[in-house]
Design an enzyme around this catalytic site. Structure first.
Site, PDB file in Angstrom:
ATOM      1  N   CYS A 111       9.163  -1.545  -0.549  1.00  0.00           N
ATOM      2  CA  CYS A 111       7.802  -2.066  -0.322  1.00  0.00           C
ATOM      3  C   CYS A 111       7.026  -2.267  -1.619  1.00  0.00           C
ATOM      4  CB  CYS A 111       7.037  -1.141   0.613  1.00  0.00           C
ATOM      5  SG  CYS A 111       7.927  -0.833   2.140  1.00  0.00           S
ATOM      6  N   HIS A 244      -0.401  -2.516   0.176  1.00  0.00           N
ATOM      7  CA  HIS A 244       0.762  -2.610   1.052  1.00  0.00           C
ATOM      8  C   HIS A 244       0.333  -2.291   2.483  1.00  0.00           C
ATOM      9  CE1 HIS A 244       4.562  -2.295   2.862  1.00  0.00           C
ATOM     10  NE2 HIS A 244       4.584  -0.969   2.919  1.00  0.00           N
ATOM     11  N   ASN A 274       4.522  -3.897   9.311  1.00  0.00           N
ATOM     12  CA  ASN A 274       4.906  -3.600   7.926  1.00  0.00           C
ATOM     13  C   ASN A 274       6.054  -4.538   7.516  1.00  0.00           C
ATOM     14  OD1 ASN A 274       6.022  -2.557   5.591  1.00  0.00           O
ATOM     15  ND2 ASN A 274       5.965  -0.421   6.281  1.00  0.00           N
TER      16      ASN A 274
END
Ligand code: UT7
Length: 317
Positions: A111, A244, A274
């Site tokens: 990520c 994020h 996500n």
């Protein structure tokens, strides 16, 4: 030399999977998912690949910057879910775009990958090796998620986001902070090496959600504060924190910890889940397309993920 973001683009696969759809797949509820994560739906790829989504995001970023693929000198794709080991996804994107001049490679920092790619491009451009670059975060996580594991399958989505950057004299990128802690690798991992012939291998993403939550809410504020200090700025100078998109609760905890109002933390995790390395550039593109980002605004980009890895940078838009 410094660098400037001249264009942004993103691509999401058309199929939307809602929490209600998930209720029919695993023992969960729309209410539990929304309460614990803020997620309501996510996009899931049926035909798109990491390379095709990355290509679409790059085409849009080039269009937004009024540039053509022939002039692109560097393509960096951040991904942790590529379909192929070889060639790398960036070379597939090069082929799709017909960007013959470009030097192409992938980075995998999960990520944090887009931020690591951005800093890599910054290093190349400020050293004078290349004059421009495409940096893309692209993921098809739905292929490595265990759709029987309610602890993970409710979280992730597919998509890609890209920025086109050019070297410039003015200082737009004010600071970068990156870090890694390999000793905690096991809290978020995926062992998809079935092609090496291993039998009965668990090939899906596995996660200790609580550990990742603790790591994110401790480490992200620390590295954002360090990046701001390096840029000689404080939290009060920041217009937006583009973070994020893992979980709305994590964003709320971070906003409290650094003492900045939640309205400075734009989010789309409710709509897209996500998307790992794609999360930050997709959100950045949505803000850019909406006209929310004005020249001179100070943005903090920050992410965290498997590795474990984390990073932040301060940008003057
Ligand atoms: O890019 C980085 C990616 N990772 C992350 O960002 C993850 C960070 N962690 C989190 O966001 C949270 O830890 C989760 C949302 C994953 C989980 O929330 P939590 O509040 O930490 O829940 P938990 O794992 O402690 O589980 C609480 C309960 C458990 O039941 P018992 O043992 O209390 O009976 C779980 O089995 O909730 C249960 N549970 C669920 N229930 C309904 C776990 N997943 C689900 C589910 N639906 N989907």
């Amino acid at each position: 030399m410094n660098m400037k973001i001249k264009g942004t683009g993103s691509a999401l696969p058309p199929k939307v999977l809602t929490n209600k759809d998930l209720e029919a797949m695993v023992e969960t509820s729309d209410e539990w998912i929304r309460e614990r994560t803020g997620i309501e739906s996510r996009h899931i790829s049926e035909k798109d690949t990491v390379a095709s989504l990355a290509t679409k995001a790059c085409q849009k970023a080039l269009e937004n910057a009024n540039q053509t693929a022939e002039s692109v000198e560097l393509i960096i794709v951040a991904t942790c879910s590529p379909e192929m080991l070889l060639p790398c996804c960036a070379c597939q994107v090069q082929k799709n775009l017909d960007a013959r001049k470009a030097v192409c490679f992938d980075v995998n920092a999960a990520c944090s990958g887009f931020l690591f790619g951005l800093q890599t491009a910054f290093a190349y451009l400020s050293a004078g090796f290349y004059r421009n670059a495409l940096i893309v975060g692209s993921e098809v996580l739905s292929k490595i998620v265990d759709w029987e594991d309610r602890g993970t399958c409710i979280l992730f989505g597919d998509g890609a986001g890209a920025v086109y950057v050019e070297a410039c004299e003015e200082t737009h990128f004010l600071s970068f902070v990156q870090g890694s802690d390999g000793s905690k690798g096991e809290v978020l991992s995926c062992n998809d090496r079935s092609l090496f012939g291993a039998q009965n291998l668990d090939r899906f993403v596995r996660m200790d959600g609580r550990e990742v939550y603790k790591f994110a809410t401790r480490q992200v504020p620390l590295c954002m504060e360090e990046a701001l200090k390096k840029a000689n700025l404080s939290v009060a100078d920041v217009d937006f924190f583009v973070l994020h998109q893992a979980n709305l609760r994590i964003l709320e905890a971070i906003s409290k910890r650094i003492g900045a109002e939640m309205k400075l933390f734009p989010y789309n995790v409710n709509r897209v889940g996500n998307m790992s390395s794609a999360a930050i550039p997709v959100l950045l593109d949505e803000l850019n397309q909406k006209g929310v980002l004005l020249e001179g605004m100070k943005l903090v980009l920050s992410g965290f993920g498997a590795g474990l890895t984390y990073g932040a940078c301060v940008v003057c838009w």
